[in-house]
Motif scaffolding. Structure first.
Motif, PDB file in Angstrom:
ATOM      1  N   VAL A  41       3.384  -4.736  -4.459  1.00 41.21           N
ATOM      2  CA  VAL A  41       3.145  -3.895  -5.624  1.00 41.21           C
ATOM      3  C   VAL A  41       3.599  -2.480  -5.286  1.00 41.21           C
ATOM      4  N   VAL A  42       3.250  -2.012  -4.079  1.00 40.88           N
ATOM      5  CA  VAL A  42       3.677  -0.713  -3.564  1.00 40.88           C
ATOM      6  C   VAL A  42       4.210  -0.952  -2.152  1.00 40.88           C
ATOM      7  N   PHE A  43       5.476  -0.632  -1.912  1.00 43.21           N
ATOM      8  CA  PHE A  43       6.130  -0.962  -0.644  1.00 43.21           C
ATOM      9  C   PHE A  43       5.983   0.123   0.426  1.00 43.21           C
ATOM     10  N   GLY A  44       5.204   1.164   0.195  1.00 46.68           N
ATOM     11  CA  GLY A  44       5.116   2.287   1.126  1.00 46.68           C
ATOM     12  C   GLY A  44       4.705   1.931   2.542  1.00 46.68           C
ATOM     13  N   MET A  45       3.561   1.322   2.703  1.00 47.08           N
ATOM     14  CA  MET A  45       3.058   1.023   4.051  1.00 47.08           C
ATOM     15  C   MET A  45       3.931   0.019   4.799  1.00 47.08           C
ATOM     16  N   PRO A  46       4.298  -1.105   4.185  1.00 44.90           N
ATOM     17  CA  PRO A  46       5.192  -2.018   4.899  1.00 44.90           C
ATOM     18  C   PRO A  46       6.552  -1.386   5.202  1.00 44.90           C
ATOM     19  N   LYS A  47       7.079  -0.605   4.279  1.00 42.44           N
ATOM     20  CA  LYS A  47       8.382   0.041   4.475  1.00 42.44           C
ATOM     21  C   LYS A  47       8.361   0.944   5.706  1.00 42.44           C
ATOM     22  N   GLU A  48       7.304   1.731   5.855  1.00 42.20           N
ATOM     23  CA  GLU A  48       7.191   2.621   7.010  1.00 42.20           C
ATOM     24  C   GLU A  48       7.061   1.831   8.310  1.00 42.20           C
ATOM     25  N   ALA A  49       6.291   0.765   8.286  1.00 38.69           N
ATOM     26  CA  ALA A  49       6.136  -0.053   9.486  1.00 38.69           C
ATOM     27  C   ALA A  49       7.465  -0.682   9.893  1.00 38.69           C
ATOM     28  N   GLY A  75       0.822  -1.202   0.000  1.00 37.62           N
ATOM     29  CA  GLY A  75       0.000   0.000   0.000  1.00 37.62           C
ATOM     30  C   GLY A  75       0.853   1.247   0.000  1.00 37.62           C
ATOM     31  N   MET A  76       0.238   2.360  -0.372  1.00 35.16           N
ATOM     32  CA  MET A  76       0.941   3.618  -0.497  1.00 35.16           C
ATOM     33  C   MET A  76       0.824   4.434   0.795  1.00 35.16           C
ATOM     34  N   GLY A  77       1.886   5.105   1.144  1.00 30.78           N
ATOM     35  CA  GLY A  77       1.873   5.990   2.307  1.00 30.78           C
ATOM     36  C   GLY A  77       2.332   5.300   3.568  1.00 30.78           C
ATOM     37  N   ASP A  78       1.941   5.886   4.694  1.00 26.65           N
ATOM     38  CA  ASP A  78       2.397   5.342   5.979  1.00 26.65           C
ATOM     39  C   ASP A  78       1.252   4.907   6.890  1.00 26.65           C
ATOM     40  N   ASP A  79       0.031   4.878   6.350  1.00 25.99           N
ATOM     41  CA  ASP A  79      -1.105   4.446   7.168  1.00 25.99           C
ATOM     42  C   ASP A  79      -0.860   3.031   7.680  1.00 25.99           C
ATOM     43  N   GLY A  80      -1.055   2.849   8.951  1.00 31.03           N
ATOM     44  CA  GLY A  80      -0.879   1.541   9.574  1.00 31.03           C
ATOM     45  C   GLY A  80       0.411   1.398  10.357  1.00 31.03           C
ATOM     46  N   ALA A  81       1.427   2.194  10.025  1.00 32.41           N
ATOM     47  CA  ALA A  81       2.725   2.050  10.692  1.00 32.41           C
ATOM     48  C   ALA A  81       2.639   2.371  12.180  1.00 32.41           C
ATOM     49  N   ARG A  82       1.991   3.462  12.528  1.00 32.01           N
ATOM     50  CA  ARG A  82       1.862   3.837  13.942  1.00 32.01           C
ATOM     51  C   ARG A  82       0.997   2.829  14.704  1.00 32.01           C
ATOM     52  N   ALA A 134       1.331  -7.711  20.823  1.00 32.34           N
ATOM     53  CA  ALA A 134       0.811  -8.456  19.675  1.00 32.34           C
ATOM     54  C   ALA A 134       1.941  -8.930  18.778  1.00 32.34           C
ATOM     55  N   LEU A 135       1.694  -9.978  18.067  1.00 26.54           N
ATOM     56  CA  LEU A 135       2.620 -10.469  17.048  1.00 26.54           C
ATOM     57  C   LEU A 135       2.385  -9.641  15.797  1.00 26.54           C
ATOM     58  N   THR A 136       3.446  -9.104  15.204  1.00 24.97           N
ATOM     59  CA  THR A 136       3.293  -8.214  14.057  1.00 24.97           C
ATOM     60  C   THR A 136       4.202  -8.618  12.907  1.00 24.97           C
ATOM     61  N   ALA A 137       3.741  -8.312  11.697  1.00 23.81           N
ATOM     62  CA  ALA A 137       4.523  -8.634  10.504  1.00 23.81           C
ATOM     63  C   ALA A 137       4.229  -7.625   9.401  1.00 23.81           C
ATOM     64  N   ALA A 138       5.164  -7.527   8.478  1.00 23.98           N
ATOM     65  CA  ALA A 138       4.994  -6.693   7.294  1.00 23.98           C
ATOM     66  C   ALA A 138       5.375  -7.513   6.073  1.00 23.98           C
ATOM     67  N   GLN A 139       4.692  -7.236   4.980  1.00 19.99           N
ATOM     68  CA  GLN A 139       4.998  -7.893   3.705  1.00 19.99           C
ATOM     69  C   GLN A 139       6.362  -7.421   3.214  1.00 19.99           C
ATOM     70  N   ASP A 140       7.139  -8.322   2.650  1.00 17.41           N
ATOM     71  CA  ASP A 140       8.465  -7.961   2.161  1.00 17.41           C
ATOM     72  C   ASP A 140       8.386  -7.140   0.871  1.00 17.41           C
ATOM     73  N   GLU A 141       9.455  -6.403   0.608  1.00 14.68           N
ATOM     74  CA  GLU A 141       9.486  -5.518  -0.557  1.00 14.68           C
ATOM     75  C   GLU A 141       9.350  -6.270  -1.873  1.00 14.68           C
ATOM     76  N   ALA A 142       9.989  -7.420  -1.965  1.00 16.16           N
ATOM     77  CA  ALA A 142      10.000  -8.174  -3.226  1.00 16.16           C
ATOM     78  C   ALA A 142       8.611  -8.576  -3.699  1.00 16.16           C
ATOM     79  N   SER A 143       7.695  -8.806  -2.782  1.00 19.41           N
ATOM     80  CA  SER A 143       6.365  -9.269  -3.186  1.00 19.41           C
ATOM     81  C   SER A 143       5.300  -8.165  -3.170  1.00 19.41           C
TER      82      SER A 143
END
Length: 88
Positions: free
Chosen positions: A56-64, A28-35, A45-54
């Protein structure tokens, strides 16, 4: 027209479920969800982010990831298994 809401959702989960929750932030685009994901992690809580390679848009996972909100980084094809195994 567009109002980011993932932070609102994750913040509510952190408050209500704490360590009994599991949060995954995906492409996803932007930083929504990171905070909110960081609040979930801080609540135990157990937390995870999708990796960059998979992504389409790395914005939200990158910020998290940059904020330390994601304890795990997983590929799209691994997210289902991650959830079923609760991160193990």
């Amino acid at each position: 027209r567009h109002k980011p809401s993932v932070d609102v959702l994750f913040r509510s989960v952190a408050r209500e479920a704490g360590k009994n929750a599991l949060g995954v932030i995906m492409t996803g685009m932007g930083d929504d969800g990171a905070r909110g994901l960081l609040e979930m992690r801080e609540a135990g809580a157990l937390t995870a982010a999708q990796d960059e390679a998979s992504c389409v848009v790395f914005g939200m996972p990158k910020e998290a990831i940059a904020r330390g909100a994601a304890a795990h980084i997983v590929g799209l094809d691994q997210i289902g298994r991650f959830i079923l195994n609760q991160g193990h």
